[in-house]
Design a protein around this motif. Sequence first.
Motif, PDB file in Angstrom:
ATOM      1  N   MET A   1       0.824  -1.313   0.159  1.00 40.88           N
ATOM      2  CA  MET A   1       0.074   0.133  -0.057  1.00 40.88           C
ATOM      3  C   MET A   1       0.828   1.216  -0.029  1.00 40.88           C
ATOM      4  O   MET A   1       1.853   1.406   1.079  1.00 40.88           O
ATOM      5  CB  MET A   1      -0.901  -0.002   1.232  1.00 40.88           C
ATOM      6  N   GLU A   2       0.740   2.164  -0.997  1.00 41.88           N
ATOM      7  CA  GLU A   2       1.347   3.459  -0.884  1.00 41.88           C
ATOM      8  C   GLU A   2       1.312   4.147   0.232  1.00 41.88           C
ATOM      9  O   GLU A   2      -0.042   4.238   0.754  1.00 41.88           O
ATOM     10  CB  GLU A   2       1.238   4.230  -2.640  1.00 41.88           C
ATOM     11  N   GLU A   3       1.938   5.336   0.401  1.00 39.68           N
ATOM     12  CA  GLU A   3       1.952   6.286   1.688  1.00 39.68           C
ATOM     13  C   GLU A   3       0.701   7.066   1.407  1.00 39.68           C
ATOM     14  O   GLU A   3       0.032   7.148   2.148  1.00 39.68           O
ATOM     15  CB  GLU A   3       3.238   7.152   1.746  1.00 39.68           C
ATOM     16  N   ARG A   4       0.337   7.304   0.250  1.00 39.56           N
ATOM     17  CA  ARG A   4      -0.835   8.231   0.186  1.00 39.56           C
ATOM     18  C   ARG A   4      -2.083   7.417   0.378  1.00 39.56           C
ATOM     19  O   ARG A   4      -2.998   7.913   1.065  1.00 39.56           O
ATOM     20  CB  ARG A   4      -0.958   8.840  -1.573  1.00 39.56           C
ATOM     21  N   GLU A   5      -2.431   6.186   0.138  1.00 41.78           N
ATOM     22  CA  GLU A   5      -3.388   5.145   0.293  1.00 41.78           C
ATOM     23  C   GLU A   5      -3.482   5.110   1.702  1.00 41.78           C
ATOM     24  O   GLU A   5      -4.603   5.288   2.492  1.00 41.78           O
ATOM     25  CB  GLU A   5      -3.044   3.822  -0.410  1.00 41.78           C
ATOM     26  N   LYS A   6      -2.207   5.099   2.598  1.00 45.17           N
ATOM     27  CA  LYS A   6      -2.283   4.746   3.910  1.00 45.17           C
ATOM     28  C   LYS A   6      -2.837   5.885   4.728  1.00 45.17           C
ATOM     29  O   LYS A   6      -3.796   5.508   5.566  1.00 45.17           O
ATOM     30  CB  LYS A   6      -0.956   4.373   4.382  1.00 45.17           C
ATOM     31  N   VAL A   7      -2.479   7.146   4.278  1.00 47.87           N
ATOM     32  CA  VAL A   7      -3.068   8.267   4.941  1.00 47.87           C
ATOM     33  C   VAL A   7      -4.522   8.365   4.740  1.00 47.87           C
ATOM     34  O   VAL A   7      -5.108   8.557   5.744  1.00 47.87           O
ATOM     35  CB  VAL A   7      -2.281   9.307   4.466  1.00 47.87           C
ATOM     36  N   CYS A   9      -6.433   6.207   4.275  1.00 46.05           N
ATOM     37  CA  CYS A   9      -7.241   4.871   4.976  1.00 46.05           C
ATOM     38  C   CYS A   9      -7.392   5.304   6.545  1.00 46.05           C
ATOM     39  O   CYS A   9      -8.409   5.057   7.360  1.00 46.05           O
ATOM     40  CB  CYS A   9      -6.666   3.600   4.841  1.00 46.05           C
ATOM     41  N   LEU A  10      -6.284   5.896   7.124  1.00 48.64           N
ATOM     42  CA  LEU A  10      -6.169   6.359   8.441  1.00 48.64           C
ATOM     43  C   LEU A  10      -6.984   7.476   8.868  1.00 48.64           C
ATOM     44  O   LEU A  10      -7.714   7.533   9.515  1.00 48.64           O
ATOM     45  CB  LEU A  10      -4.461   6.539   8.858  1.00 48.64           C
ATOM     46  N   PHE A  26      -3.892  13.560   9.692  1.00 49.28           N
ATOM     47  CA  PHE A  26      -3.557  12.674   8.599  1.00 49.28           C
ATOM     48  C   PHE A  26      -3.787  13.431   7.331  1.00 49.28           C
ATOM     49  O   PHE A  26      -2.899  13.378   6.296  1.00 49.28           O
ATOM     50  CB  PHE A  26      -4.772  11.636   8.747  1.00 49.28           C
ATOM     51  N   LYS A  29      -1.134  15.959   6.446  1.00 50.13           N
ATOM     52  CA  LYS A  29       0.008  15.233   5.778  1.00 50.13           C
ATOM     53  C   LYS A  29      -0.087  14.814   4.366  1.00 50.13           C
ATOM     54  O   LYS A  29       0.670  14.869   3.601  1.00 50.13           O
ATOM     55  CB  LYS A  29       0.171  13.945   6.727  1.00 50.13           C
ATOM     56  N   GLU A  41     -10.667  12.705  -1.290  1.00 48.71           N
ATOM     57  CA  GLU A  41      -9.533  13.265  -0.352  1.00 48.71           C
ATOM     58  C   GLU A  41      -9.814  14.462   0.025  1.00 48.71           C
ATOM     59  O   GLU A  41      -9.566  14.725   1.112  1.00 48.71           O
ATOM     60  CB  GLU A  41      -8.269  13.138  -1.139  1.00 48.71           C
TER      61      GLU A  41
END
Length: 247
Positions: A1-7, A9-10, A26, A29, A41
């Motif tokens: 999972m890419e960082e963008r997708e992780k952020v 999701c969080l 989040f 970020k 987003e």
Amino acid sequence: MEEREKVVCLAKLAQQAERYDDMVEFMKKLARMDVDMNAEERHLFSVGFKNTIGAKRASWRIINSLEEKLTSGDQAGVMMDAYKKKVEDELRKICNEVLSIIAIHCLPLANSGENAVFFYKMKGDYYRYLAEFSTGTEKKAAADQSLMAYQHAMVVASTELSPANQIRLGLALNLSVFFYEIMNSHERACQVAQQAFDEALTEIKSAGEGVYKDSTLMMQFLKDNLALWTSELTGGEASKDDDVDME
């Protein structure tokens, strides 16, 4: 999972848990990754800050209303004024932070008309929030910046978005509230709201109701405000803006 997708999701998890301060962190970020946000987003970005500042705006209104009932200069009044200034400092900090992020990380990356309208509208909103509690030259400066942002958004919206687009309707709704509550220009507020409602209704009748079902809430808010503003018995009821989950 890419960082963008992780952020993302969080942020969604924080929203579900109603931990809006975490949600804001989040999404800040994500904004600082300098990406052109998609609809989900930008919605998360907006909702996080709306929930954070919404409670403080409500607190300020309550304190301001209570303060007006007190005798100026007495101990209770002094305490109330000090507490109101504390809330105002918190509001000012949030607004300035949002406006800085929008200016540096959001508008320069807004490649679509919809994104440009969304973030110029949001810029207008947060300058409007500053104008709500400011006085004197600070209020005028915030109001001027708010109007310029809304007008810029309207120019883009008029060429890039359908009259029934929910973001364009939300823009018209908030601009009309700006004229009514900040500028005390009631006639102009009604003109903006009525024009937006009429143009959207014409578009919806032409395209079919199912095409623009997401715009119904914004149109209802426009209709409610028009009814409120054109009535002589408003009873001090607050105007409705788009402080709801739009997308």
